[in-house]
Design a protein around this motif. Sequence first.
Motif, short mmCIF file in Angstrom:
data_model
loop_
_atom_site.label_atom_id
_atom_site.label_comp_id
_atom_site.label_asym_id
_atom_site.label_seq_id
_atom_site.Cartn_x
_atom_site.Cartn_y
_atom_site.Cartn_z
N MET A 1 -70.80 -61.69 79.20
CA MET A 1 -70.33 -60.35 79.53
C MET A 1 -68.83 -60.36 79.78
O MET A 1 -68.11 -59.47 79.34
CB MET A 1 -71.06 -59.81 80.77
N SER B 1 -65.32 -66.41 81.29
CA SER B 1 -65.84 -67.32 80.25
C SER B 1 -67.27 -66.98 79.86
O SER B 1 -67.81 -67.51 78.90
CB SER B 1 -65.81 -68.76 80.76
N SER C 1 -65.05 -73.10 84.47
CA SER C 1 -65.46 -74.18 83.57
C SER C 1 -64.58 -74.37 82.33
O SER C 1 -64.71 -75.38 81.65
CB SER C 1 -66.90 -73.94 83.12
#
Length: 267
Positions: free
Chosen positions: A16, A13, A39
């Motif tokens: 990078m 997420s 998340s």
Amino acid sequence: MSQRIKVAVAGASGRMGREVVRMVLEDPELELAAAVARSCGPVDAGSLVGKPETGVIVASDLEQALSSSQADVLVDFTTPQAAYPNAEISIRYGVRPVMGTTGFTPEQFSLLDKLCKEKGIGGLIAPNFSIGAILMMKFAATAAKYLPHVEIIEYHGDQKLDAPSGTSIKTAELISESRRELRQGNPNEEEVIEGARGGYYNGFRIHSVRLPGVFAQQEVVFGGHGQTLKIRHDSYERAGYMPGVNTAVKKVMSTTGMVYGFEHFLD
Ligand code: NAP
């Protein structure tokens, strides 16, 4: 066509991580095997990068993701705290770790190297996947032979967690290997404000600048009689690291043991 390399992405997420997911999905020689992030919930990995469904649902736990996939390689761009346990879990599952996250101690590196060798697999810790940065480090190491007085100034965004950067530490190590032993500066120097002279590394100084708006830059400044030499590298966007990550994912399939530094994967 030969078998595709199955890639798991930790930190999928993140800024990078999303570039890595995109790079994997766009290379017909690679297959996305798993994506891990805590998340974003159990969404399809394609949705992280605005692509069609991939059938790979983002997992919140690396161990769970690796045990239920047949990944060959793990690419990790998480945090310095998560990187070591992630590399260890990866090797335990026989999955080759390609670690873009920095912050490993020499002891941790040795342990991971040992674990990789026991499993007969390769691994990589790369402070910088950018070819320009690798060249900067090589040129700096060469210059240090002739101009041993040096300081490093590295610039990153203000949210970066570790200082100095992994790239500056790697540069400092290469400089130390190639220059003669030297403690620079005035022995009676006094810091009027603590930290003004930067971090001390093997006789010279590293300065970390952290500002919003900056991406990733480094200057290696050499001083000699009546002259200075500056070797500077500027990274402008994360996509610039992806050719290096792609090369590493392919190369790590045929190596054994943990390697530190992407330069060792360049022919
Ligand atoms: P970012 O956008 O903040 O992404 C970090 C990712 O790590 C997120 O996906 C986050 O997702 C995950 N994460 C955070 N804490 C975690 C934990 N405790 N356990 C597992 N996952 C965790 O950061 P970024 O800009 O992508 O950079 C990531 C790392 O790559 C940094 O260490 C940076 O210095 C490094 N980097 C390396 C290179 C290189 O060439 N080697 C280049 C650029 C950046 P969740 O919170 O959803 O889990």
